[in-house]
Design an enzyme around this catalytic site. Structure first.
Site, PDB file in Angstrom:
ATOM      1  N   LYS A  22       0.726  -1.361   0.090  1.00 40.75           N
ATOM      2  CA  LYS A  22       0.112  -0.006  -0.246  1.00 40.75           C
ATOM      3  C   LYS A  22       0.821   1.411   0.196  1.00 40.75           C
ATOM      4  CE  LYS A  22      -2.077   1.423   4.083  1.00 40.75           C
ATOM      5  NZ  LYS A  22      -1.495   2.930   4.242  1.00 40.75           N
ATOM      6  N   ASN A  23       1.944   1.337   0.733  1.00 40.19           N
ATOM      7  CA  ASN A  23       2.671   2.548   1.059  1.00 40.19           C
ATOM      8  C   ASN A  23       3.566   2.948  -0.027  1.00 40.19           C
ATOM      9  OD1 ASN A  23       1.454   2.820   3.473  1.00 40.19           O
ATOM     10  ND2 ASN A  23       2.913   2.680   5.041  1.00 40.19           N
ATOM     11  N   CYS A 118      -3.920  12.706  13.191  1.00 39.69           N
ATOM     12  CA  CYS A 118      -4.688  11.629  13.045  1.00 39.69           C
ATOM     13  C   CYS A 118      -4.544  11.030  14.264  1.00 39.69           C
ATOM     14  CB  CYS A 118      -4.217  10.887  11.922  1.00 39.69           C
ATOM     15  SG  CYS A 118      -2.500  10.217  12.135  1.00 39.69           S
ATOM     16  N   ARG A 123       1.552  14.606  13.187  1.00 35.88           N
ATOM     17  CA  ARG A 123       1.982  14.530  11.903  1.00 35.88           C
ATOM     18  C   ARG A 123       2.063  15.907  11.223  1.00 35.88           C
ATOM     19  NH1 ARG A 123      -0.460   8.834   9.786  1.00 35.88           N
ATOM     20  NH2 ARG A 123       1.620   8.603   9.036  1.00 35.88           N
ATOM     21  N   ASP A 308       4.918   0.309  12.159  1.00 36.86           N
ATOM     22  CA  ASP A 308       3.242  -0.229  11.476  1.00 36.86           C
ATOM     23  C   ASP A 308       3.322  -1.508  12.088  1.00 36.86           C
ATOM     24  OD1 ASP A 308       2.878   2.250  10.571  1.00 36.86           O
ATOM     25  OD2 ASP A 308       3.282   1.654   8.409  1.00 36.86           O
ATOM     26  N   ARG A 400      -8.815   0.031   4.108  1.00 36.26           N
ATOM     27  CA  ARG A 400      -7.859   0.968   3.806  1.00 36.26           C
ATOM     28  C   ARG A 400      -6.525   0.331   3.363  1.00 36.26           C
ATOM     29  NH1 ARG A 400      -6.259   5.511   7.296  1.00 36.26           N
ATOM     30  NH2 ARG A 400      -5.042   5.829   5.484  1.00 36.26           N
TER      31      ARG A 400
HETATM   32  C1  UD1 Z   1       4.714   6.740   6.457  1.00 33.78           C
HETATM   33  C2  UD1 Z   1       3.881   5.490   6.306  1.00 33.78           C
HETATM   34  C3  UD1 Z   1       3.424   5.333   7.486  1.00 33.78           C
HETATM   35  C4  UD1 Z   1       4.539   4.720   8.773  1.00 33.78           C
HETATM   36  C5  UD1 Z   1       5.481   5.874   8.717  1.00 33.78           C
HETATM   37  C6  UD1 Z   1       6.570   5.625   9.493  1.00 33.78           C
HETATM   38  C7  UD1 Z   1       3.012   5.947   4.086  1.00 33.78           C
HETATM   39  C8  UD1 Z   1       1.731   6.480   3.138  1.00 33.78           C
HETATM   40  N1  UD1 Z   1       2.988   6.069   5.134  1.00 33.78           N
HETATM   41  O1  UD1 Z   1       4.008   7.802   6.904  1.00 33.78           O
HETATM   42  O2  UD1 Z   1       2.633   4.000   7.392  1.00 33.78           O
HETATM   43  O3  UD1 Z   1       4.050   4.475   9.850  1.00 33.78           O
HETATM   44  O4  UD1 Z   1       5.982   6.192   7.280  1.00 33.78           O
HETATM   45  O5  UD1 Z   1       7.471   4.372   8.991  1.00 33.78           O
HETATM   46  O6  UD1 Z   1       3.982   5.597   3.531  1.00 33.78           O
HETATM   47  N2  UD1 Z   1       7.174  14.224  10.967  1.00 33.78           N
HETATM   48  C9  UD1 Z   1       7.392  15.567  11.154  1.00 33.78           C
HETATM   49  N3  UD1 Z   1       7.366  16.471  10.247  1.00 33.78           N
HETATM   50  C10 UD1 Z   1       7.371  16.034   8.868  1.00 33.78           C
HETATM   51  C11 UD1 Z   1       7.174  14.670   8.640  1.00 33.78           C
HETATM   52  C12 UD1 Z   1       7.241  13.753   9.540  1.00 33.78           C
HETATM   53  O7  UD1 Z   1       7.539  15.914  12.302  1.00 33.78           O
HETATM   54  O8  UD1 Z   1       7.552  17.057   8.012  1.00 33.78           O
HETATM   55  C13 UD1 Z   1       7.155  13.264  11.871  1.00 33.78           C
HETATM   56  C14 UD1 Z   1       5.776  12.574  12.120  1.00 33.78           C
HETATM   57  O9  UD1 Z   1       4.991  13.406  12.659  1.00 33.78           O
HETATM   58  C15 UD1 Z   1       6.139  11.267  12.574  1.00 33.78           C
HETATM   59  C16 UD1 Z   1       7.291  10.902  12.288  1.00 33.78           C
HETATM   60  O10 UD1 Z   1       8.132  12.196  11.540  1.00 33.78           O
HETATM   61  O11 UD1 Z   1       6.275  11.257  14.104  1.00 33.78           O
HETATM   62  C17 UD1 Z   1       7.411   9.862  11.052  1.00 33.78           C
HETATM   63  O12 UD1 Z   1       6.961  10.343   9.930  1.00 33.78           O
HETATM   64  P1  UD1 Z   1       7.016   9.908   8.475  1.00 33.78           P
HETATM   65  O13 UD1 Z   1       8.246   9.155   8.299  1.00 33.78           O
HETATM   66  O14 UD1 Z   1       6.915  11.129   7.666  1.00 33.78           O
HETATM   67  O15 UD1 Z   1       5.701   9.254   8.190  1.00 33.78           O
HETATM   68  P2  UD1 Z   1       4.930   8.955   6.964  1.00 33.78           P
HETATM   69  O16 UD1 Z   1       5.446   9.638   5.578  1.00 33.78           O
HETATM   70  O17 UD1 Z   1       3.800  10.079   7.194  1.00 33.78           O
END
Ligand code: UD1
Length: 421
Positions: A22-23, A118, A123, A308, A400
């Site tokens: 999915k991701n 969420c 996030r 995850d 989902r």
């Molecule tokens: C992706 C995955 C999700 C997984 C996560 C961590 C997808 C669609 N989703 O989510 O299933 O749980 O990686 O492996 O691929 N953060 C910030 N600022 C930012 C971006 C992130 O502070 O600009 C923080 C987030 O709040 C979180 C952490 O960094 O605490 C990890 O987030 P991130 O690696 O960006 O996860 P996603 O890409 O949202």
């Protein structure tokens, strides 16, 4: 609203085919915005999140076909007709923010709704926007939307990420393929989904080196072309189903599974006394018949233990001999499943980012409710080992991210049904 009813039914045995990730699919689909030519993704999972991304791409001018048969065919984006990713779609799925980088690279402007928080945490998107600003974009927040524009296109730059964010690495990687000059992403995320995206972009004509390491170098090109690409195996679906025989007993082969997608997770299963072996067609997991041992788990960025899979691992450890400590380091609020598992007889204490799980002899079925995708499936897993009936509501979370979830569990002999209330 539908529910899933699980009755503890003894060991599970057989095979489960693992779907495309999915991701990975959710970041490969927006890559189509980078080219006028069609992008075909094979081995795509049939999930509601994939439909949501198709809906978002359609709203931007890219027709997407073939979702039912495991392919995603994005018919190319001759022109991005709308440059606004609306809150109505983005709030449903955070990965919608992955259109920001490609739209900005291709059109020089984009308006993308901030997704908001969420169930698992705040996030924010600061890592994405800081990096795009280093590449010459101007980004303003107005009315809940990020308004991003460039003056004559994005420019290559050295972009150190303050944290190895998966989504930010993906957004910057896509944006950099069409930027002028060289971009270096430092402290890049190394997840297999990023490697998959880089491989697909390279097929489209991008020049990328270093994916899978913390330094990715991208040489911008003038245009990208169409490609066909198979989506990498879903390591989270893989890990989830590996836990079925671990918790219920029995032996299951996960077809298409590979250990190198989940090394740290496999190590923890082995430490808990579950056997994991590679076969010609996948991975075989066997519960040796004795009670699982307690283990300590800390979630980390790849190649560490994936956040995850934390909820699902917690379900297993609820039944272990001894006390396990689970530390969540990626999201600040990811133990919402603990009180639900407690309703099933688990003994869990949560304090900040740490959960202490004292294993119990026997879980008991109960009506439970989940606030997110992975938490929902952890309750199904707990239900496999519980005495009596577990009813998991809010099944739309599962739709989902888990293709044919009831059919796959039934295929290994689980007593599970989806019922409409
Ligand atoms: C992706 C995955 C999700 C997984 C996560 C961590 C997808 C669609 N989703 O989510 O299933 O749980 O990686 O492996 O691929 N953060 C910030 N600022 C930012 C971006 C992130 O502070 O600009 C923080 C987030 O709040 C979180 C952490 O960094 O605490 C990890 O987030 P991130 O690696 O960006 O996860 P996603 O890409 O949202």
């Amino acid at each position: 609203m539908d529910s899933i009813v699980v009755k503890g039914n003894g060991p599970v045995n057989g095979q489960i085919p693992i779907a495309g990730a999915k991701n990975a699919c959710l970041t490969l689909m927006p890559a189509t915005l980078l080219s006028e030519e069609p992008l075909t993704l094979t081995n795509a999972p049939r999930l509601s999140d994939i439909k949501t991304m198709a809906e978002l791409l359609a709203s931007l001018g890219t027709e997407v076909a073939g979702l039912q048969d495991g392919t995603v065919q994005a018919l190319g984006t001759k022109e991005i007709t709308n440059h606004v990713a609306h809150y109505d779609i983005v709030r449903k799925m955070r990965a919608s923010n992955l259109v920001l980088g490609p739209m900005l690279a291709r059109m020089g402007h984009a308006v993308v709704s901030l997704p908001g928080g969420c169930a698992i945490g705040a996030r924010p998107m600061d890592i994405h926007t800081d990096a795009l600003e280093k590449m010459g974009a101007t980004i303003e927040l107005k009315d809940g939307y990020l308004h991003a524009k460039t003056n004559g296109g994005l420019k290559g730059a050295v972009v150190p990420l303050r944290f190895a964010s998966v989504g930010a690495t993906e957004n910057i990687l896509m944006a950099a393929t069409l930027a002028k000059g060289t971009t270096v992403i430092e402290n890049a995320a190394k997840e297999p989904e990023i490697v998959d995206l880089a491989e697909c972009l390279r097929k489209m004509g991008a020049q990328i080196e270093g994916e899978g390491t913390s330094r990715i170098e991208i040489q911008g090109v003038d245009r990208l072309h169409g490609a066909t690409h198979p989506v990498v195996t879903d390591r989270i679906e893989l890990g989830t189903y590996m836990l079925a025989p671990a918790i219920a007993g029995g032996e299951v082969e996960l077809i298409g599974g590979r250990r190198n997608l989940l090394e740290a997770f496999c190590d923890k299963l082995e430490e808990a006394d579950i056997s994991v072996t590679e076969t010609d067609t996948g991975l075989k997991v066997k519960n040796k018949g004795s009670r699982v041992k307690a283990v300590n788990v800390k979630t980390e960025i790849f190649p560490g233990f994936p956040t995850d899979l934390q909820a699902q691992m917690m379900a297993l450890l609820c039944t272990a001999e001894g006390t396990s400590v689970l530390e969540e380091t990626i999201f600040e609020n990811r133990f919402m499943h603990a009180p639900e598992l407690t309703r099933m007889g688990a003994n869990i204490e949560v304090s900040g980012g740490t959960a202490t799980v004292h294993g119990v002899d026997q879980l008991k079925g109960a009506p439970v409710m989940a606030t997110d995708l992975r938490a929902s499936v952890s309750m199904i897993l707990a239900g496999l080992a519980a005495e009596g009936e577990t009813v998991v509501s809010r099944v739309y979370h599962l739709d989902r991210g888990y293709e044919k979830v009831v059919r796959k569990f039934k295929g290994i002999g689980a007593n599970i049904e989806r019922v409409s209330n």
